[in-house]
Scaffold this active site. Structure first.
Site, short mmCIF file in Angstrom:
data_model
loop_
_atom_site.label_atom_id
_atom_site.label_comp_id
_atom_site.label_asym_id
_atom_site.label_seq_id
_atom_site.Cartn_x
_atom_site.Cartn_y
_atom_site.Cartn_z
N GLY A 1 -31.59 22.07 -20.18
CA GLY A 1 -30.66 23.16 -20.50
C GLY A 1 -29.21 22.79 -20.27
CB VAL A 2 -26.32 24.86 -19.23
CG1 VAL A 2 -26.66 25.40 -17.88
CG2 VAL A 2 -24.81 24.72 -19.40
CG ASP A 3 -28.60 20.80 -14.19
OD1 ASP A 3 -27.57 20.16 -13.97
OD2 ASP A 3 -29.53 20.90 -13.36
CG ASP B 1 -21.71 22.22 -25.33
OD1 ASP B 1 -21.81 22.43 -24.10
OD2 ASP B 1 -21.95 21.13 -25.86
CB ILE B 2 -20.39 25.60 -20.80
CG1 ILE B 2 -19.42 26.18 -19.78
CG2 ILE B 2 -21.33 24.60 -20.15
CD1 ILE B 2 -20.09 27.08 -18.74
N GLY C 1 -32.39 31.07 -19.01
CA GLY C 1 -33.12 30.12 -19.84
C GLY C 1 -34.48 29.84 -19.23
CB VAL C 2 -35.70 26.78 -17.51
CG1 VAL C 2 -36.92 26.31 -16.74
CG2 VAL C 2 -35.39 25.78 -18.61
N1 APR Z 1 -23.46 25.64 -22.87
C1 APR Z 1 -23.59 26.94 -22.52
N2 APR Z 1 -24.77 27.53 -22.28
C2 APR Z 1 -25.88 26.75 -22.43
C3 APR Z 1 -25.84 25.39 -22.79
C4 APR Z 1 -24.56 24.82 -23.01
N3 APR Z 1 -24.40 23.55 -23.34
N4 APR Z 1 -27.11 24.91 -22.83
C5 APR Z 1 -27.92 25.94 -22.52
N5 APR Z 1 -27.19 27.05 -22.29
C6 APR Z 1 -27.63 28.42 -21.92
C7 APR Z 1 -29.04 28.81 -22.23
O1 APR Z 1 -29.16 29.23 -23.59
C8 APR Z 1 -29.24 29.96 -21.27
O2 APR Z 1 -28.72 31.16 -21.81
O3 APR Z 1 -27.56 28.50 -20.51
C9 APR Z 1 -28.39 29.57 -20.07
C10 APR Z 1 -29.17 29.13 -18.85
O4 APR Z 1 -30.30 28.39 -19.25
P1 APR Z 1 -30.87 27.11 -18.46
O5 APR Z 1 -29.97 25.95 -18.70
O6 APR Z 1 -32.30 26.97 -18.82
O7 APR Z 1 -30.70 27.52 -16.91
P2 APR Z 1 -31.61 28.45 -15.95
O8 APR Z 1 -32.37 29.49 -16.67
O9 APR Z 1 -30.66 28.90 -14.86
O10 APR Z 1 -32.65 27.46 -15.35
C11 APR Z 1 -32.23 26.47 -14.43
O11 APR Z 1 -33.08 24.69 -15.73
O12 APR Z 1 -32.69 22.58 -16.42
C12 APR Z 1 -32.91 23.30 -15.42
O13 APR Z 1 -31.96 22.05 -13.62
C13 APR Z 1 -32.03 23.32 -14.21
O14 APR Z 1 -34.07 23.63 -13.08
C14 APR Z 1 -32.87 24.27 -13.47
C15 APR Z 1 -33.20 25.33 -14.49
#
Ligand code: APR
Length: 174
Positions: free
Chosen positions: A32-34, A10-11, A119-120
């Protein structure tokens, strides 16, 4: 020689100079990570993000880390995957490049990236990992960063990064 490593986890828990967020153009949080970064950093992070007035896709902006162990958060906006014909590769590379510029501006020695857009936003993970590693290798020296952690949230992503990082380093084409 700077170090590029893949780690699982977890980052938000990392004690590095800066972590990168996979944000959206509003910079006002999401899932997600955000979502994880905003929860761990506390409400001051959202307040700081509001002052930035959003961010273009392919770019990144910095805030303090507030309650995170990391001193800085670089909020990068990756592209949504639309099949590959909408400049997705260049926009993703732009995120990594801009984060390394921010790292130089903020004297960042250790930096951690999530797998932006995978991810998303549905960017194919292997293609994204290759762009991430190639772009970071290309720009690392100028950035002053000594340690880059590619933080993988699942085993599949971790294996991808491990394989790519242990493979041959491409010869620069300048
Ligand atoms: N630590 C590290 N990596 C993580 C964590 C975490 N705590 N949580 C999720 N991830 C990974 C996911 O498994 C994925 O591989 O981060 C990667 C990116 O996934 P998303 O968070 O869905 O980001 P993204 O695909 O760039 O989509 C961005 O998602 O929530 C929204 O505000 C954000 O609208 C934006 C979109």
């Amino acid at each position: 020689m700077a170090n590029l490593i893949a780690i699982r986890g977890d980052i938000t828990t990392l004690s590095v100079d800066a972590i990168v967020n996979a944000a959206n153009t509003s910079l006002l949080g999401g899932g997600g990570v955000d979502g994880a970064i905003h929860r761990a950093a506390g409400p001051e992070l959202l307040a700081a993000c509001r002052t930035l007035h959003g961010c273009a896709t392919g770019n990144a902006k910095a805030t303090p880390g507030f309650r995170l162990p990391a001193k800085w958060v670089f909020h990068a906006v990756g592209p949504v995957w639309h099949g590959g014909g909408h400049h997705e590769d260049e926009l993703l590379a732009g995120c990594y490049r801009r984060c390394l510029e921010l790292a130089r501006e903020h004297q960042t020695r250790s930096l951690a990236f999530p797998a932006i857009s995978t991810g998303v936003y549905r960017f194919p993970p292997q293609r994204a990992a290759r762009i991430a590693i190639d772009t970071v290798r290309e720009r690392l020296e100028a950035s002053g960063v000594e340690l880059v952690n590619f933080v993988c949230f699942n085993q599949e992503t971790f294996s991808l990064y491990e394989d790519l990082l242990s493979g041959p380093v491409p010869v620069p084409t300048v």
